[in-house]
Scaffold this motif. Structure first.
Motif, mmCIF file in Angstrom:
data_model
loop_
_atom_site.group_PDB
_atom_site.id
_atom_site.type_symbol
_atom_site.label_atom_id
_atom_site.label_comp_id
_atom_site.label_asym_id
_atom_site.label_seq_id
_atom_site.Cartn_x
_atom_site.Cartn_y
_atom_site.Cartn_z
ATOM 1 N N TYR B 36 0.839 -1.189 0.000
ATOM 2 C CA TYR B 36 0.000 0.000 0.000
ATOM 3 C C TYR B 36 0.876 1.241 0.000
ATOM 4 O O TYR B 36 2.002 1.226 0.501
ATOM 5 C CB TYR B 36 -0.899 0.031 1.238
ATOM 6 N N GLN B 38 0.755 5.413 1.049
ATOM 7 C CA GLN B 38 0.006 6.375 1.839
ATOM 8 C C GLN B 38 0.620 7.763 1.743
ATOM 9 O O GLN B 38 1.815 7.935 2.014
ATOM 10 C CB GLN B 38 -0.075 5.944 3.301
ATOM 11 N N SER B 41 -2.311 12.669 5.435
ATOM 12 C CA SER B 41 -3.741 12.972 5.633
ATOM 13 C C SER B 41 -4.671 12.123 4.771
ATOM 14 O O SER B 41 -5.829 12.502 4.544
ATOM 15 C CB SER B 41 -4.026 14.463 5.351
ATOM 16 N N GLN B 42 -4.170 10.988 4.283
ATOM 17 C CA GLN B 42 -5.021 10.071 3.520
ATOM 18 C C GLN B 42 -4.868 8.658 4.067
ATOM 19 O O GLN B 42 -3.857 8.326 4.689
ATOM 20 C CB GLN B 42 -4.642 10.077 2.040
ATOM 21 N N GLY B 43 -5.871 7.818 3.796
ATOM 22 C CA GLY B 43 -5.728 6.411 4.114
ATOM 23 C C GLY B 43 -4.827 5.728 3.099
ATOM 24 O O GLY B 43 -4.629 6.224 1.992
ATOM 25 N N PRO B 44 -4.249 4.569 3.450
ATOM 26 C CA PRO B 44 -3.426 3.829 2.497
ATOM 27 C C PRO B 44 -4.215 3.420 1.257
ATOM 28 O O PRO B 44 -5.427 3.205 1.313
ATOM 29 C CB PRO B 44 -2.991 2.593 3.301
ATOM 30 N N PHE B 46 -4.124 0.763 -2.171
ATOM 31 C CA PHE B 46 -3.579 -0.469 -2.727
ATOM 32 C C PHE B 46 -2.673 -0.184 -3.929
ATOM 33 O O PHE B 46 -3.002 0.614 -4.809
ATOM 34 C CB PHE B 46 -4.746 -1.357 -3.155
ATOM 35 N N TYR B 87 3.702 0.599 2.669
ATOM 36 C CA TYR B 87 3.485 -0.443 3.661
ATOM 37 C C TYR B 87 3.357 -1.805 2.997
ATOM 38 O O TYR B 87 2.655 -1.953 1.989
ATOM 39 C CB TYR B 87 2.202 -0.185 4.453
ATOM 40 N N GLY B 103 6.151 -1.757 9.403
ATOM 41 C CA GLY B 103 6.154 -0.438 10.007
ATOM 42 C C GLY B 103 6.118 0.716 9.013
ATOM 43 O O GLY B 103 5.980 1.872 9.406
#
Lengths: 114, 111
Positions: B36, B38, B41-44, B46, B87, B103
């Motif tokens: 992923y 990221q 200020s955003q979600g991960p 795909f 990630y 991490g």
């Protein structure tokens, strides 16, 4: 496009308060997840749900509970908020449990507990 | 214990190929590896998912050696907009469907 929405982008609460974080997905996904994200620790799974009224503990469930009464909605509950629960909370959903499916994430809720 | 580890940070320059490796011990034969991206200020989001050998899509490649104890995300010809945190996620089915993120690797692309 799949959309995952979270009820708040920013939230400030006091120690001892009960906190509800709401997550809604609009693509009829079976699986929903709650993560917390902290600097240096990445994303850690709190709870997940693979069906309505079903829930499974993740890596760090202590201090949290969840509720999934409807397929599209997954709530994270902090029964008595503490300062160490200050974090970014991310909700995600995925299509099914067969194999592993792409997770779609919401924008996150930054919770501060004073 | 299922554990997923990756480097904390990497630097690169525009136009270069970037390879980010993820180590995942105790991975079973039916565990998937997913990457992923990221932005702040955003979600991960795909990028790519694989099971074995090599997977390629329009933005990245994923290499998984035969022993499957590690995997490598390859980003060809990065640009400034690829600056993000990456990630690695492993779904450890043999550990009760435990989803374990690494991490995160902070990639900085310089002009």
């Amino acid at each position: 496009d799949v959309k995952v929405t979270q009820s708040s982008r920013y939230l400030v609460k006091r120690t001892g308060e009960k906190v509800f974080l709401e997550c809604v997905q609009d693509m009829d996904h079976e699986n929903m997840f709650w993560y917390r994200q902290d600097p240096g620790l990445g994303l850690r799974l709190i709870y997940f749900s693979y069906d309505v009224k079903m829930k499974e503990k993740g890596d760090i469930p202590e201090g949290y509970s969840v509720s999934r009464e409807k397929k599209e909605r997954f709530s994270l509950i902090l029964e008595s908020a503490s300062t160490n629960q200050t974090s970014m909370y991310l909700c995600a959903s995925s299509l099914s449990t067969s194999g592993y499916n792409e997770q779609f994430f919401g924008p996150g809720t930054r919770l501060t507990v004073l | 214990l299922a554990k997923t580890t990756q480097p904390i940070s990497m630097d690169s320059y525009e136009g270069q190929e970037v390879n980010i490796t993820c180590s995942h011990n105790n991975i079973a034969t039916n565990d998937y590896i997913t990457w992923y991206q990221q932005f702040p200020s955003q979600g991960p989001r795909f990028i790519i998912q694989g099971y074995k050998t090599k997977v390629t899509n329009e933005v990245a490649s994923l290499f998984i050696p035969a022993d499957r104890k590690s995997s490598t995300l390859s980003l060809p010809r990065v640009s400034l907009s690829d600056t993000a945190v990456y990630y690695c996620l492993v779904a450890y089915y043999n550990a009760g469907n435990m989803l374990t993120f690494g991490g995160g690797t902070r990639l900085m692309v310089k002009p």
